[in-house]
Write a protein that holds these residues in place. Structure first.
Motif, PDB file in Angstrom:
ATOM      1  N   MET A 185     -10.352  -6.442   4.658  1.00 19.11           N
ATOM      2  CA  MET A 185      -9.784  -5.131   5.025  1.00 19.11           C
ATOM      3  C   MET A 185      -9.309  -5.169   6.470  1.00 19.11           C
ATOM      4  O   MET A 185     -10.034  -5.597   7.364  1.00 19.11           O
ATOM      5  N   THR A 186      -8.096  -4.695   6.689  1.00 20.91           N
ATOM      6  CA  THR A 186      -7.573  -4.606   8.050  1.00 20.91           C
ATOM      7  C   THR A 186      -7.903  -3.234   8.594  1.00 20.91           C
ATOM      8  O   THR A 186      -7.245  -2.245   8.290  1.00 20.91           O
ATOM      9  N   SER A 187      -8.958  -3.148   9.370  1.00 22.67           N
ATOM     10  CA  SER A 187      -9.428  -1.855   9.865  1.00 22.67           C
ATOM     11  C   SER A 187      -8.887  -1.575  11.245  1.00 22.67           C
ATOM     12  O   SER A 187      -8.770  -2.480  12.069  1.00 22.67           O
ATOM     13  N   LEU A 188      -8.522  -0.323  11.485  1.00 18.89           N
ATOM     14  CA  LEU A 188      -8.056   0.090  12.809  1.00 18.89           C
ATOM     15  C   LEU A 188      -9.263   0.572  13.599  1.00 18.89           C
ATOM     16  O   LEU A 188      -9.838   1.615  13.298  1.00 18.89           O
ATOM     17  N   PRO A 189      -9.721  -0.165  14.597  1.00 24.20           N
ATOM     18  CA  PRO A 189     -10.937   0.194  15.329  1.00 24.20           C
ATOM     19  C   PRO A 189     -10.759   1.468  16.117  1.00 24.20           C
ATOM     20  O   PRO A 189      -9.691   1.777  16.610  1.00 24.20           O
ATOM     21  N   LEU A 249       3.419   0.252   7.773  1.00 23.98           N
ATOM     22  CA  LEU A 249       2.687   0.759   6.622  1.00 23.98           C
ATOM     23  C   LEU A 249       2.782  -0.158   5.412  1.00 23.98           C
ATOM     24  O   LEU A 249       1.934  -0.104   4.521  1.00 23.98           O
ATOM     25  N   ASN A 250       3.819  -0.992   5.371  1.00 22.24           N
ATOM     26  CA  ASN A 250       3.923  -1.928   4.250  1.00 22.24           C
ATOM     27  C   ASN A 250       2.872  -3.030   4.326  1.00 22.24           C
ATOM     28  O   ASN A 250       2.643  -3.746   3.349  1.00 22.24           O
ATOM     29  N   GLU A 251       2.209  -3.171   5.489  1.00 28.52           N
ATOM     30  CA  GLU A 251       1.148  -4.170   5.646  1.00 28.52           C
ATOM     31  C   GLU A 251      -0.230  -3.514   5.729  1.00 28.52           C
ATOM     32  O   GLU A 251      -1.231  -4.204   5.926  1.00 28.52           O
ATOM     33  N   LEU A 252      -0.288  -2.192   5.622  1.00 29.66           N
ATOM     34  CA  LEU A 252      -1.548  -1.449   5.681  1.00 29.66           C
ATOM     35  C   LEU A 252      -1.781  -0.724   4.357  1.00 29.66           C
ATOM     36  O   LEU A 252      -0.853  -0.550   3.561  1.00 29.66           O
ATOM     37  N   SER A 309       8.815   4.416   5.364  1.00 33.92           N
ATOM     38  CA  SER A 309       8.436   3.063   4.965  1.00 33.92           C
ATOM     39  C   SER A 309       8.436   2.985   3.444  1.00 33.92           C
ATOM     40  O   SER A 309       7.399   3.202   2.805  1.00 33.92           O
ATOM     41  N   PRO A 310       9.588   2.695   2.824  1.00 31.69           N
ATOM     42  CA  PRO A 310       9.691   2.693   1.360  1.00 31.69           C
ATOM     43  C   PRO A 310       8.718   1.735   0.666  1.00 31.69           C
ATOM     44  O   PRO A 310       8.393   1.932  -0.504  1.00 31.69           O
ATOM     45  N   ALA A 311       8.255   0.709   1.379  1.00 32.54           N
ATOM     46  CA  ALA A 311       7.322  -0.256   0.790  1.00 32.54           C
ATOM     47  C   ALA A 311       5.876   0.029   1.178  1.00 32.54           C
ATOM     48  O   ALA A 311       5.011  -0.843   1.051  1.00 32.54           O
ATOM     49  N   ALA A 312       5.604   1.258   1.667  1.00 30.81           N
ATOM     50  CA  ALA A 312       4.246   1.598   2.080  1.00 30.81           C
ATOM     51  C   ALA A 312       3.282   1.516   0.898  1.00 30.81           C
ATOM     52  O   ALA A 312       3.589   1.975  -0.208  1.00 30.81           O
ATOM     53  N   LYS A 313       2.110   0.939   1.158  1.00 30.96           N
ATOM     54  CA  LYS A 313       1.081   0.826   0.119  1.00 30.96           C
ATOM     55  C   LYS A 313       0.191   2.068   0.198  1.00 30.96           C
ATOM     56  O   LYS A 313      -0.579   2.230   1.142  1.00 30.96           O
TER      57      LYS A 313
END
Length: 503
Positions: free
Chosen positions: A1-5, A31-34, A56-60
């Motif tokens: 998980m890529t967490s934002l500290p 957002l496409n990488e988060l 961000s059309p590719a946002a997950k």
């Protein structure tokens, strides 16, 4: 998980409100990488999801809600990166998330989601609750690769929305082409980062570089040469050609009075953007010109000046076309009707003149009040019935010889519309209104004081190209105060003279 500290030592949003100024730090997220978890799929959830996908059309995005609207389902069908989980929210739904957005109408649930996010050190946005947010979804302006985010620190989304509208209208679509060309240029440069920056600065400096002193001197040289040449030609004809001298001496002296007046009034209009009609009409009435003829002179002299101004605003994309069409046809109908009415009463000029003087007196008071309130905040509501405004403005402008700018432009700006787009739209529509009004006057009037009309037209035409350049160096407030006082005094004098004749 890529967490934002999260920084536990940082100020919370409630503490930030005690600080002066906007304490937010702007960032742009990939957002496409988060992984974003959106809780809620009603109207608010739809708004948040739409904002995410537009930027961000590719946002997950994973949407969690007990009830999911048809619109949210449609977005999920169109965007394969959106997942819908139709269920009650649970803490473990945030496992693997990087960002959290709470978009429910349940305050208890929103607080629960926020607590669960903070336990996992995740940043959260709670819809319509700035005090509970770690970040805001600001208004976004996008032109290709150029993206501008607007923040009001949660104080006024309406202001952010208005700024977005202004920037969207003001920034041309071609600016993305400029970005692409600069990117290509940057990729072609060699050397280290410092050298590339220096080269880009040299290339782009032409965009903001002020005109050289030589160019300014050359421009004045050209204008000076034209004026001197005209003076020499006129002088030679005056002393060497008796026919020319006799012709000039035979011109009605009123032509020269109106030539100077038109020149002066065009300068005033160039400085404050209004009052040409009222000053010209007031002067014409004081010189004994009937109201209909005075109004015709104003409309004829404004055809060229407004045509040029409207064309320039069109080239600079300063036209609100929806507003233009709403103003144009009602304005033309009002102008033609007003011109027909005042022309039909030309034989009763001794009675219509004081009525028009009352009108110019009112406009003089309006200009005086505007001079006093130049820095006052606008409190008027936005004008709803644009067609009625155009109809009334066109009619009063034709009857009184002016007022389109004073009434229509002032009302639009006071109502919160963009001054730049309002000015461009009003100027362009004014060209057509002045044209149709002039044609109506010319077809109905006979025995017109053409020397006065032509003097006014020529004077305004001579002043128009240089009016704004010179007059903007003079205090706008001082000009408006002077104009209003002169207009008020002359109008009162005309009214008093009429009353004395009658009684």
């Amino acid at each position: 998980m890529t967490s934002l500290p999260r920084n536990n030592n940082s100020s919370t949003l409630s503490e930030e409100k005690t600080e002066t100024g906007n304490q937010l730090f702007p960032v742009f997220l990939k957002l496409n990488e988060l992984h974003t978890v959106l809780v809620g799929a009603g109207n608010v959830g739809l708004e948040k999801l739409t904002a995410l996908l537009n930027n961000s059309p590719a946002a997950k995005v994973t949407v969690i809600a007990l009830k999911v609207s048809t619109e949210v389902y449609q977005l999920a069908i169109e965007n394969t990166t959106v997942t819908i989980r139709e269920k009650q929210f649970e803490e473990q739904d945030l496992d693997g998330a990087d960002l959290v957005i709470a978009a429910t109408d349940d305050s208890v649930l929103n607080n629960y989601i926020r607590q669960a996010a903070h336990e996992r050190k995740l940043l959260i946005n709670v819809a319509d609750k700035p005090s509970l947010c770690d970040f805001y979804l600001g208004s976004i302006v996008q032109k290709g690769d150029l993206k501008i985010a607007i923040s009001t620190n949660g104080k006024s989304p309406t202001v952010a929305k208005r700024l977005k509208e202004v920037l969207n209208e003001g920034l041309p679509e071609e600016i993305d082409t400029t970005l692409q060309q600069l990117s290509t240029l940057r990729d072609s440069l060699k050397g280290d980062f410092t050298e590339k920056v220096k080269k880009l600065n040299e290339v782009t400096s032409v965009l903001v570089k002020p005109q050289s002193e030589f160019k300014n001197l050359f421009r004045w040289f050209i204008w000076g040469t034209i004026v001197i040449s005209i003076a020499i030609v006129v002088s030679i004809l005056w002393f060497r050609d008796p026919e020319f001298k006799d012709y000039v001496q035979g011109i009605d002296p009123i032509f020269y009075y109106f030539l100077g007046a038109g020149f002066l009034f065009a300068f005033i209009d160039g400085a404050i953007g209004m009052s040409y009609g009222v000053t010209s009409t007031t002067f014409s009435l004081s010189m004994g010109i009937p109201p209909a003829t005075a109004s015709m002179g104003v409309h004829l002299s404004e055809i060229m000046s407004n045509g040029i101004a409207g064309w320039m605003h069109y080239r600079m994309n300063n036209i609100n076309w929806k507003l233009f069409w709403l103003l144009l046809f009602p304005g033309i109908v009002g102008a033609v009707t007003g011109a027909y009415l005042i022309s039909s009463l030309e034989h009763y000029a001794q009675y219509t003149k004081p009525v028009v003087s009352v009108y110019t007196l009112i406009l003089g008071v309006v200009i005086f009040r505007k001079a006093l309130d130049l820095k006052a905040k606008r409190t008027s509501g936005k004008i709803k019935n644009i067609r009625f405004l155009g109809l009334g403005g066109g009619f009063i402008d034709a009857v009184g010889g002016g007022g389109w700018g004073s009434i229509v432009l002032s009302s639009l700006i006071a109502g919160g519309r963009s001054p730049r787009f309002s000015l461009g739209t009003v100027k362009l529509s004014r060209f057509f209104i002045a044209l149709t009004g002039s044609l109506t006057f010319m077809s109905l009037l006979s025995g017109t004081r053409w020397a006065a009309v032509l003097g006014l037209v020529l004077g305004a035409a001579l002043a128009s190209p240089i009016a704004a350049r010179i007059s903007n160096k003079i205090s706008t407030k001082a000009i408006m105060m002077s104009v209003s006082i002169i207009v008020i005094l002359i109008s009162i004098r005309s009214i008093v003279n009429f009353v004395l004749k009658v009684f």
